[in-house]
Design a protein around this motif. Structure first.
Motif, PDB file in Angstrom:
ATOM      1  N   GLU A  21       1.773   6.837  -6.672  1.00 32.79           N
ATOM      2  CA  GLU A  21       0.721   7.802  -6.990  1.00 32.79           C
ATOM      3  C   GLU A  21       1.198   9.238  -6.726  1.00 32.79           C
ATOM      4  O   GLU A  21       0.995  10.131  -7.551  1.00 32.79           O
ATOM      5  CB  GLU A  21      -0.518   7.490  -6.149  1.00 32.79           C
ATOM      6  CG  GLU A  21      -1.724   8.326  -6.483  1.00 32.79           C
ATOM      7  CD  GLU A  21      -2.923   7.887  -5.650  1.00 32.79           C
ATOM      8  OE1 GLU A  21      -3.350   6.723  -5.771  1.00 32.79           O
ATOM      9  OE2 GLU A  21      -3.408   8.730  -4.877  1.00 32.79           O
ATOM     10  N   LEU A  22       1.861   9.455  -5.602  1.00 35.74           N
ATOM     11  CA  LEU A  22       2.385  10.787  -5.290  1.00 35.74           C
ATOM     12  C   LEU A  22       3.480  11.202  -6.273  1.00 35.74           C
ATOM     13  O   LEU A  22       3.545  12.356  -6.692  1.00 35.74           O
ATOM     14  CB  LEU A  22       2.922  10.829  -3.856  1.00 35.74           C
ATOM     15  CG  LEU A  22       1.872  10.791  -2.753  1.00 35.74           C
ATOM     16  CD1 LEU A  22       2.536  10.660  -1.388  1.00 35.74           C
ATOM     17  CD2 LEU A  22       0.996  12.031  -2.803  1.00 35.74           C
TER      18      LEU A  22
ATOM     19  N   ARG B  10       0.832  -1.202   0.000  1.00 35.21           N
ATOM     20  CA  ARG B  10       0.000   0.000   0.000  1.00 35.21           C
ATOM     21  C   ARG B  10       0.870   1.258   0.000  1.00 35.21           C
ATOM     22  O   ARG B  10       0.606   2.222  -0.716  1.00 35.21           O
ATOM     23  CB  ARG B  10      -0.941  -0.008   1.196  1.00 35.21           C
ATOM     24  CG  ARG B  10      -2.011   1.082   1.092  1.00 35.21           C
ATOM     25  CD  ARG B  10      -3.060   0.962   2.135  1.00 35.21           C
ATOM     26  NE  ARG B  10      -2.453   1.142   3.447  1.00 35.21           N
ATOM     27  CZ  ARG B  10      -3.032   0.810   4.595  1.00 35.21           C
ATOM     28  NH1 ARG B  10      -4.220   0.300   4.590  1.00 35.21           N
ATOM     29  NH2 ARG B  10      -2.412   0.993   5.728  1.00 35.21           N
TER      30      ARG B  10
ATOM     31  N   ASP C 218       3.699  10.217  -9.373  1.00 37.82           N
ATOM     32  CA  ASP C 218       3.002  10.528 -10.627  1.00 37.82           C
ATOM     33  C   ASP C 218       2.394  11.927 -10.580  1.00 37.82           C
ATOM     34  O   ASP C 218       2.514  12.713 -11.528  1.00 37.82           O
ATOM     35  CB  ASP C 218       1.928   9.471 -10.883  1.00 37.82           C
ATOM     36  CG  ASP C 218       1.215   9.688 -12.191  1.00 37.82           C
ATOM     37  OD1 ASP C 218      -0.027   9.756 -12.190  1.00 37.82           O
ATOM     38  OD2 ASP C 218       1.900   9.787 -13.239  1.00 37.82           O
ATOM     39  N   LYS C 219       1.746  12.258  -9.445  1.00 37.23           N
ATOM     40  CA  LYS C 219       1.170  13.602  -9.290  1.00 37.23           C
ATOM     41  C   LYS C 219       2.258  14.670  -9.349  1.00 37.23           C
ATOM     42  O   LYS C 219       2.084  15.713  -9.968  1.00 37.23           O
ATOM     43  CB  LYS C 219       0.410  13.712  -7.958  1.00 37.23           C
ATOM     44  CG  LYS C 219      -0.921  13.013  -7.949  1.00 37.23           C
ATOM     45  CD  LYS C 219      -1.612  13.182  -6.608  1.00 37.23           C
ATOM     46  CE  LYS C 219      -2.919  12.437  -6.562  1.00 37.23           C
ATOM     47  NZ  LYS C 219      -3.586  12.573  -5.255  1.00 37.23           N
TER      48      LYS C 219
ATOM     49  N   ARG D  78       2.223   1.764  -3.464  1.00 37.55           N
ATOM     50  CA  ARG D  78       1.197   2.333  -4.351  1.00 37.55           C
ATOM     51  C   ARG D  78       1.029   3.827  -4.077  1.00 37.55           C
ATOM     52  O   ARG D  78       0.953   4.646  -4.999  1.00 37.55           O
ATOM     53  CB  ARG D  78      -0.144   1.614  -4.176  1.00 37.55           C
ATOM     54  CG  ARG D  78      -0.236   0.276  -4.870  1.00 37.55           C
ATOM     55  CD  ARG D  78      -1.673  -0.230  -4.904  1.00 37.55           C
ATOM     56  NE  ARG D  78      -2.314  -0.257  -3.581  1.00 37.55           N
ATOM     57  CZ  ARG D  78      -2.297  -1.300  -2.746  1.00 37.55           C
ATOM     58  NH1 ARG D  78      -1.678  -2.410  -3.097  1.00 37.55           N
ATOM     59  NH2 ARG D  78      -2.911  -1.234  -1.590  1.00 37.55           N
ATOM     60  N   ASP D  79       0.967   4.189  -2.797  1.00 43.02           N
ATOM     61  CA  ASP D  79       0.822   5.611  -2.439  1.00 43.02           C
ATOM     62  C   ASP D  79       2.019   6.411  -2.937  1.00 43.02           C
ATOM     63  O   ASP D  79       1.868   7.525  -3.456  1.00 43.02           O
ATOM     64  CB  ASP D  79       0.679   5.777  -0.927  1.00 43.02           C
ATOM     65  CG  ASP D  79      -0.638   5.254  -0.392  1.00 43.02           C
ATOM     66  OD1 ASP D  79      -0.746   5.107   0.842  1.00 43.02           O
ATOM     67  OD2 ASP D  79      -1.569   5.007  -1.193  1.00 43.02           O
TER      68      ASP D  79
END
Length: 191
Positions: free
Chosen positions: A54-55, A47, A57-58, A50-51
């Motif tokens: 995602e961060l 998890r 990518d942002k 994944r976080d």
């Protein structure tokens, strides 16, 4: 002292499972599961990965958006600088038209008064100043009619077949300012 105990209790309840794991060195000895937590260490790690992805990518998207914003803003500024004098030059165009008419009338062979050298000098100076600012006159006579750059005032029968659909006469020249149209040519078109 009671306040210190309350703070410790609150701090323990606010800690995340990962913090609990870091603060509890015996967590691995107790098995994969952390007491009071329904996720295993592997699930928590996945998890977190994944976080993190995602961060990341942002973050990359925000950097790209900011670079696009900078480029767009720079382009708009350059365009504004290139056309800053647009309104001034547009206001001067009628005077340039009058000079064109006087010049044409003075150069006629049976004109009562020749076009004065002083007026010609002023005309040339005025014209070169505008030209240095990026003003370009458009040549329309004999060109095919194009609604993108011409404004048809009227249509008349073409004097010859090859002038059908072409500009026969220009009433007002069209002008571009640094490759941008600022005034459409007002023309007479042959039909």
């Amino acid at each position: 002292m009671d306040q210190d105990k309350e703070m410790e209790i609150k701090a323990e309840t606010l800690e995340t499972p990962v913090e609990n794991e870091m603060n509890n060195p015996n967590a691995e000895e107790q098995g994969d599961a952390i007491p009071g937590n329904e996720f295993s260490v592997e699930e928590q790690y996945a998890r977190l990965q994944r976080d993190y992805a995602e961060l990341q990518d942002k973050y990359i998207r925000n950097i790209a958006e900011f670079d696009n914003f900078k480029r767009r803003t720079l382009k708009e500024r350059l365009e504004l600088m290139n056309t800053a004098a647009r309104e001034t030059i547009q206001a001067l165009l009628p005077a340039l038209d009058d000079f064109d008419r006087i010049k044409a009338a003075g150069e006629l062979p049976n004109s009562p008064e020749p076009f004065g050298a002083g007026i010609k000098l002023v005309y040339n100076k005025f014209y070169h100043i505008l030209n240095a600012q990026g003003l370009e006159p458009m040549e329309s006579n004999g060109q095919p009619f194009d609604a993108e750059i011409h404004e048809a005032i009227t249509e008349i029968p073409a004097p010859s077949e090859d002038l059908k659909g072409k500009v026969i006469d220009t009433l007002e020249k069209g002008y571009k300012l640094k490759d941008k149209m600022i005034r459409y040519a007002k023309v007479v078109v042959g039909k």
